[in-house]
Motif scaffolding. Structure first.
Motif, PDB file in Angstrom:
ATOM      1  N   SER A 177     -47.706   9.571 -56.077  1.00  0.00           N
ATOM      2  CA  SER A 177     -47.079  10.217 -54.912  1.00  0.00           C
ATOM      3  C   SER A 177     -46.192  11.372 -55.361  1.00  0.00           C
ATOM      4  O   SER A 177     -46.079  12.388 -54.658  1.00  0.00           O
ATOM      5  CB  SER A 177     -46.278   9.197 -54.102  1.00  0.00           C
ATOM      6  N   SER A 178     -45.568  11.252 -56.532  1.00  0.00           N
ATOM      7  CA  SER A 178     -44.767  12.350 -57.066  1.00  0.00           C
ATOM      8  C   SER A 178     -45.647  13.559 -57.396  1.00  0.00           C
ATOM      9  O   SER A 178     -45.265  14.704 -57.133  1.00  0.00           O
ATOM     10  CB  SER A 178     -44.019  11.887 -58.320  1.00  0.00           C
ATOM     11  N   GLN A 179     -46.825  13.294 -57.944  1.00  0.00           N
ATOM     12  CA  GLN A 179     -47.767  14.379 -58.238  1.00  0.00           C
ATOM     13  C   GLN A 179     -48.103  15.204 -56.998  1.00  0.00           C
ATOM     14  O   GLN A 179     -48.336  16.405 -57.080  1.00  0.00           O
ATOM     15  CB  GLN A 179     -49.077  13.806 -58.784  1.00  0.00           C
ATOM     16  N   LEU A 180     -48.153  14.548 -55.852  1.00  0.00           N
ATOM     17  CA  LEU A 180     -48.630  15.188 -54.626  1.00  0.00           C
ATOM     18  C   LEU A 180     -47.527  15.819 -53.791  1.00  0.00           C
ATOM     19  O   LEU A 180     -47.804  16.423 -52.753  1.00  0.00           O
ATOM     20  CB  LEU A 180     -49.391  14.155 -53.784  1.00  0.00           C
ATOM     21  N   ILE A 181     -46.266  15.686 -54.227  1.00  0.00           N
ATOM     22  CA  ILE A 181     -45.166  16.284 -53.469  1.00  0.00           C
ATOM     23  C   ILE A 181     -45.362  17.799 -53.374  1.00  0.00           C
ATOM     24  O   ILE A 181     -45.570  18.476 -54.374  1.00  0.00           O
ATOM     25  CB  ILE A 181     -43.808  15.951 -54.130  1.00  0.00           C
ATOM     26  N   GLY A 182     -45.322  18.305 -52.153  1.00  0.00           N
ATOM     27  CA  GLY A 182     -45.465  19.745 -51.931  1.00  0.00           C
ATOM     28  C   GLY A 182     -46.891  20.251 -51.933  1.00  0.00           C
ATOM     29  O   GLY A 182     -47.107  21.472 -51.845  1.00  0.00           O
ATOM     30  N   ALA A 212     -31.455   1.111 -48.759  1.00  0.00           N
ATOM     31  CA  ALA A 212     -31.080   1.187 -50.178  1.00  0.00           C
ATOM     32  C   ALA A 212     -31.131   2.634 -50.673  1.00  0.00           C
ATOM     33  O   ALA A 212     -31.932   3.440 -50.194  1.00  0.00           O
ATOM     34  CB  ALA A 212     -32.019   0.324 -51.009  1.00  0.00           C
ATOM     35  N   PRO A 213     -30.283   2.986 -51.632  1.00  0.00           N
ATOM     36  CA  PRO A 213     -30.350   4.331 -52.208  1.00  0.00           C
ATOM     37  C   PRO A 213     -31.626   4.516 -53.027  1.00  0.00           C
ATOM     38  O   PRO A 213     -32.156   3.558 -53.588  1.00  0.00           O
ATOM     39  CB  PRO A 213     -29.107   4.398 -53.102  1.00  0.00           C
ATOM     40  N   VAL A 214     -32.110   5.740 -53.090  1.00  0.00           N
ATOM     41  CA  VAL A 214     -33.315   6.039 -53.874  1.00  0.00           C
ATOM     42  C   VAL A 214     -32.951   6.021 -55.359  1.00  0.00           C
ATOM     43  O   VAL A 214     -32.001   6.697 -55.776  1.00  0.00           O
ATOM     44  CB  VAL A 214     -33.889   7.416 -53.502  1.00  0.00           C
ATOM     45  N   PRO A 215     -33.647   5.243 -56.193  1.00  0.00           N
ATOM     46  CA  PRO A 215     -33.371   5.255 -57.640  1.00  0.00           C
ATOM     47  C   PRO A 215     -33.490   6.667 -58.209  1.00  0.00           C
ATOM     48  O   PRO A 215     -34.463   7.372 -57.919  1.00  0.00           O
ATOM     49  CB  PRO A 215     -34.450   4.328 -58.202  1.00  0.00           C
ATOM     50  N   TRP A 258     -45.195  13.438 -48.768  1.00  0.00           N
ATOM     51  CA  TRP A 258     -45.233  12.693 -50.032  1.00  0.00           C
ATOM     52  C   TRP A 258     -43.847  12.432 -50.602  1.00  0.00           C
ATOM     53  O   TRP A 258     -43.657  11.459 -51.325  1.00  0.00           O
ATOM     54  CB  TRP A 258     -46.077  13.453 -51.053  1.00  0.00           C
ATOM     55  N   ASN A 259     -42.895  13.288 -50.275  1.00  0.00           N
ATOM     56  CA  ASN A 259     -41.548  13.061 -50.779  1.00  0.00           C
ATOM     57  C   ASN A 259     -40.989  11.747 -50.236  1.00  0.00           C
ATOM     58  O   ASN A 259     -40.379  10.961 -50.975  1.00  0.00           O
ATOM     59  CB  ASN A 259     -40.646  14.239 -50.378  1.00  0.00           C
ATOM     60  N   LYS A 260     -41.231  11.486 -48.952  1.00  0.00           N
ATOM     61  CA  LYS A 260     -40.770  10.232 -48.353  1.00  0.00           C
ATOM     62  C   LYS A 260     -41.554   9.045 -48.896  1.00  0.00           C
ATOM     63  O   LYS A 260     -41.001   7.960 -49.077  1.00  0.00           O
ATOM     64  CB  LYS A 260     -40.896  10.307 -46.826  1.00  0.00           C
ATOM     65  N   VAL A 261     -42.833   9.245 -49.147  1.00  0.00           N
ATOM     66  CA  VAL A 261     -43.640   8.171 -49.741  1.00  0.00           C
ATOM     67  C   VAL A 261     -43.090   7.810 -51.116  1.00  0.00           C
ATOM     68  O   VAL A 261     -42.881   6.637 -51.435  1.00  0.00           O
ATOM     69  CB  VAL A 261     -45.121   8.586 -49.849  1.00  0.00           C
ATOM     70  N   ASN A 262     -42.820   8.819 -51.935  1.00  0.00           N
ATOM     71  CA  ASN A 262     -42.331   8.587 -53.291  1.00  0.00           C
ATOM     72  C   ASN A 262     -40.970   7.889 -53.282  1.00  0.00           C
ATOM     73  O   ASN A 262     -40.749   6.914 -54.015  1.00  0.00           O
ATOM     74  CB  ASN A 262     -42.236   9.923 -54.039  1.00  0.00           C
ATOM     75  N   VAL A 310     -37.968   4.767 -65.178  1.00  0.00           N
ATOM     76  CA  VAL A 310     -39.145   4.809 -64.306  1.00  0.00           C
ATOM     77  C   VAL A 310     -39.041   5.992 -63.343  1.00  0.00           C
ATOM     78  O   VAL A 310     -40.018   6.729 -63.136  1.00  0.00           O
ATOM     79  CB  VAL A 310     -39.300   3.485 -63.522  1.00  0.00           C
ATOM     80  N   ALA A 311     -37.863   6.200 -62.766  1.00  0.00           N
ATOM     81  CA  ALA A 311     -37.652   7.337 -61.864  1.00  0.00           C
ATOM     82  C   ALA A 311     -37.813   8.664 -62.604  1.00  0.00           C
ATOM     83  O   ALA A 311     -38.336   9.637 -62.051  1.00  0.00           O
ATOM     84  CB  ALA A 311     -36.268   7.248 -61.221  1.00  0.00           C
ATOM     85  N   ALA A 312     -37.373   8.706 -63.864  1.00  0.00           N
ATOM     86  CA  ALA A 312     -37.507   9.934 -64.659  1.00  0.00           C
ATOM     87  C   ALA A 312     -38.971  10.244 -64.960  1.00  0.00           C
ATOM     88  O   ALA A 312     -39.381  11.409 -64.936  1.00  0.00           O
ATOM     89  CB  ALA A 312     -36.704   9.798 -65.955  1.00  0.00           C
ATOM     90  N   LEU A 313     -39.756   9.218 -65.256  1.00  0.00           N
ATOM     91  CA  LEU A 313     -41.194   9.426 -65.460  1.00  0.00           C
ATOM     92  C   LEU A 313     -41.840   9.966 -64.189  1.00  0.00           C
ATOM     93  O   LEU A 313     -42.670  10.884 -64.235  1.00  0.00           O
ATOM     94  CB  LEU A 313     -41.873   8.117 -65.873  1.00  0.00           C
ATOM     95  N   SER A 314     -41.448   9.397 -63.052  1.00  0.00           N
ATOM     96  CA  SER A 314     -41.966   9.871 -61.769  1.00  0.00           C
ATOM     97  C   SER A 314     -41.602  11.328 -61.541  1.00  0.00           C
ATOM     98  O   SER A 314     -42.448  12.147 -61.155  1.00  0.00           O
ATOM     99  CB  SER A 314     -41.416   8.989 -60.638  1.00  0.00           C
ATOM    100  N   ASP A 315     -40.359  11.679 -61.810  1.00  0.00           N
ATOM    101  CA  ASP A 315     -39.895  13.052 -61.596  1.00  0.00           C
ATOM    102  C   ASP A 315     -40.582  14.036 -62.535  1.00  0.00           C
ATOM    103  O   ASP A 315     -40.829  15.188 -62.180  1.00  0.00           O
ATOM    104  CB  ASP A 315     -38.380  13.107 -61.790  1.00  0.00           C
TER     105      ASP A 315
END
Length: 399
Positions: free
Chosen positions: A305-310, A87-90, A365-369, A133-138
């Motif tokens: 998981s978004s917080q931890l990217i990078g 599936a595509p990533v939201p 973490w990018n793949k986790v998110n 939801v994706a925008a909040l994550s980003d």
């Protein structure tokens, strides 16, 4: 879906547990047409289905997992995991703003079938809710909870309201009762919420939006669990996200508020929910049991998981380091979720939380998110037992 206690046919005083055991140890754990699973100790049949496919190929599940109650292990769909992977990533989407004339209305439940769900996800409101939801994550990407962010008076008021709800728990102590789960005092807490929810909304709504209480209050009051069943799950958590989405539709919450929505509002909401879960012993609503991501929550793991990217030092496998979990749980929602699970569950982490254990083998973490965003759509927003309780009015229309 109301949780059910799993029956057991042997006692547990001597650490005697039921396991899902593959009768053919050399075969695949996902093979079809297997005999009914049996207890590895007493040989009695168990009601549990075989585990679903692993979150990643790096850490495949063993042939058995302990059962824990209360839980409902739904029959796995062998194609579902592959569908999630493909599936595509939201993606983040801007929330469309409403304009006068307003037509606020009491929202109602509409979804009753998989066809209804497909219609919702193909619709403009369905796409934009997931995009929110994706925008909040980003918005919280690579940011700690304590990092400075724009905090509007509206955000501060909402946080204050949630703190008030936390104080109510102290004012309404749990009732002494024989039942382990579902303390009836939760109904008193919910009754107070229902009686005051309109006035709580008027604390931050501008005057021209006061009429919206007829529509947004039901989302809000259904964000903290069900008073009849005394349970809580990802459907209630999704209602809280829908309430925030309605506020964004009305322009009460703006895009510059999104980091504070996660780091201030959602963090406070999580504090409240964990207190409600512990004090009133809320049942997990519609739990997938040991094969669910978590008994109660999903969104903290997406945002966390978004917080931890990078992050330079913390990797997905770092959740197994108790010192890291202890030292960083107040800064990262994902780590906070792991700490809470380790606090309330006993035994090896790989046994009581195998899916999160699997995810710890993902390389970054990018793949986790990305995986969790896809999984949220598939395992929460595309499940009839959860979404049959979702509400539709004028702010979130049924199209």
């Amino acid at each position: 879906m109301e949780p059910q206690h799993q029956p057991t046919s042997c006692k547990t005083e001597d650490h005697h547990h039921h396991y899902l055991q593959n009768p053919s140890s050399s075969g695949s754990p996902h093979a079809t047409n297997l005999p009914t699973p049996t207890c590895c100790k007493c040989g009695a049949p168990t009601p549990m289905a075989a585990p679903p496919p692993s979150f990643s190929d790096i850490s495949p599940p063993p042939n058995y997992r302990p059962i824990r109650a209360p839980a409902i292990n739904l029959p796995p769909n062998p194609n579902s995991q592959q569908a999630i992977i493909l599936a595509p990533v939201p993606q983040p989407l801007s929330v469309p703003q409403i304009s006068p004339p307003y037509h606020f209305q009491a929202p109602s439940k509409i979804i009753q079938s998989p066809d209804d769900l497909r219609r919702f996800h193909d619709s403009f409101p369905g796409k934009h809710f997931l995009g929110f939801v994706a925008a909040l994550s980003d918005s919280i990407r690579a940011k700690k909870i304590s990092d400075p962010c724009h905090e509007s008076p509206t955000i501060a008021t909402i946080v204050s309201i949630l703190q008030t709800l936390i104080q109510w728990v102290d004012e309404i102590p749990p009732t002494k009762q024989a039942a382990r789960y579902g303390n009836v005092s939760f109904r008193s807490w919910q009754e107070r919420l229902s009686q005051t929810s309109d006035s709580l909304m008027l604390q931050f709504l501008p005057e021209h939006l006061h009429a919206s209480t007829i529509e947004i209050v039901p989302y809000f009051t259904d964000s903290f669990g069900n008073p009849s069943r005394i349970d809580y799950g990802t459907g209630h958590e999704t209602n809280f996200a829908a309430w925030l989405y309605c506020l964004a539709r009305m322009g009460v919450i703006k895009e510059e508020d999104y980091p504070a929505v996660v780091a201030r509002v959602f963090v406070k909401y999580l504090d409240l929910m964990r207190k409600l879960q512990l004090v009133y012993c809320l049942e997990p609503a519609g739990s997938h049991g040991v094969w669910g991501l978590d008994d109660y929550h999903f969104l903290p793991f997406i945002f966390g998981s978004s917080q931890l990217i990078g992050h330079k030092y913390m990797k997905p496998k770092s959740i197994h380091n108790d010192d890291i979990v202890e030292n960083f749980s107040k800064e990262y929602l994902y780590i906070s979720g792991i700490e809470f699970i380790k606090k309330v569950k006993k035994g090896p982490f790989s046994e009581h939380s195998p899916l999160l254990d699997d995810i710890s083998g993902v390389p970054n973490w990018n793949k986790v998110n990305s995986g969790l965003l896809k999984m949220y759509k598939a395992e929460v927003l595309e499940k009839v037992p959860i979404m049959q309780h979702f509400l539709f009015g004028w702010l979130i229309k049924w199209e």
